[in-house]
Scaffold this motif. Structure first.
Motif, short mmCIF file in Angstrom:
data_model
loop_
_atom_site.label_atom_id
_atom_site.label_comp_id
_atom_site.label_asym_id
_atom_site.label_seq_id
_atom_site.Cartn_x
_atom_site.Cartn_y
_atom_site.Cartn_z
N ASP A 1 -3.65 6.89 -4.20
CA ASP A 1 -3.50 5.84 -3.17
C ASP A 1 -3.78 4.49 -3.83
O ASP A 1 -4.83 4.28 -4.43
CB ASP A 1 -4.49 6.10 -2.04
CG ASP A 1 -4.22 5.19 -0.84
OD1 ASP A 1 -3.41 4.26 -0.98
OD2 ASP A 1 -4.81 5.42 0.23
N TYR B 1 1.53 5.58 -1.98
CA TYR B 1 1.10 6.72 -2.79
C TYR B 1 1.93 6.75 -4.07
O TYR B 1 3.11 6.38 -4.07
CB TYR B 1 1.30 8.04 -2.03
CG TYR B 1 0.41 8.18 -0.81
CD1 TYR B 1 -0.95 7.91 -0.88
CD2 TYR B 1 0.95 8.61 0.41
CE1 TYR B 1 -1.76 8.06 0.24
CE2 TYR B 1 0.14 8.75 1.53
CZ TYR B 1 -1.21 8.47 1.44
OH TYR B 1 -2.00 8.62 2.54
N ASN C 1 0.85 -1.19 0.00
CA ASN C 1 0.00 0.00 0.00
C ASN C 1 0.89 1.24 0.00
O ASN C 1 1.89 1.30 0.72
CB ASN C 1 -0.91 0.01 1.22
CG ASN C 1 -1.84 1.21 1.23
OD1 ASN C 1 -1.66 2.12 2.04
ND2 ASN C 1 -2.82 1.24 0.34
#
Length: 211
Positions: A175, A130, A128
């Motif tokens: 994201d 950006y 996970n």
């Protein structure tokens, strides 16, 4: 002088013929009994031999059934030992997985991507982070799919536009969540010259992921 036989000679001859008939009948009965006894003894001998053969075959079948059961048990034991050996090998190869994972993430994460977290479940890792753009995420997927010796089959789970920071420092980013698999190295990869394991061990601990 003429002699006349007044004795009943016909009855005497008839009696002789009857006696001869009874004698022949008795001889035939005796010979028949001998033949029957001989044939019966021969057949009984053959039956006895065949019964012995049948008993031998039954005993051998019983013995072979026991050996077959032993072979089946041995096969199960061999499979269990193989499973244990594979489990030990998997544990051995998985022991240094965090090091390899961190090193690969450093190598394969392109500029413009910041990884926030990753979580391993079995042989899959959820990443996970950006990204500055969708193209950066696509580049990450290509690197994980084509350029990594330890990671494979990346899947993009989610990507959405969001903002980070406040005021003038606020930025629009994406994201994303990516799921990727971890390869288990083969034996020749673990011990061969120039293998990823050897190179990673020599390189030491990896540096943090790129931002």
């Amino acid at each position: 002088m003429i002699k006349i036989n007044l004795l009943p000679h016909r009855e005497a001859k008839r009696k002789e013929r009857i006696n001869a008939f009874y004698a022949m009948l008795l001889m035939a009965l005796i010979m028949g009994a001998v033949v029957v006894l001989a044939v019966g003894g021969f057949i009984a001998s053959k039956i006895s031999m065949q019964n012995e053969r049948n008993d031998f075959i039954k005993a051998e079948n019983t013995r072979l059934d026991g050996e077959i059961k032993k072979i089946a048990t041995l096969k199960q034991e061999i499979e269990a030992l193989k499973a244990r050996q594979q489990a030990v090998e998997d544990l051995q190869s998985d022991r240094n997985q965090p090091v390899y994972l961190m090193d690969e993430l450093v190598k394969q994460t392109p500029e413009g991507i910041y990884l926030k977290s990753f979580k391993q479940t079995g042989q899959r890792v959820a990443l996970n982070g950006y990204a500055q753009s969708n193209e950066r995420v696509s580049e990450l997927l290509r690197n994980l799919s084509n350029n990594s010796a330890w990671l494979e089959r990346p899947d993009l789970i989610e990507i959405r536009s969001t903002g980070v920071g406040q005021g003038r420092s606020a930025k629009k980013v994406f994201d994303f969540t990516v799921n990727v698999g971890i390869k288990r190295p083969k034996e020749n990869e673990q011990v061969g010259p120039g293998s990823p394991v050897k190179n990673n061990v020599q390189a030491g601990a990896p540096s943090p992921a790129k931002s």
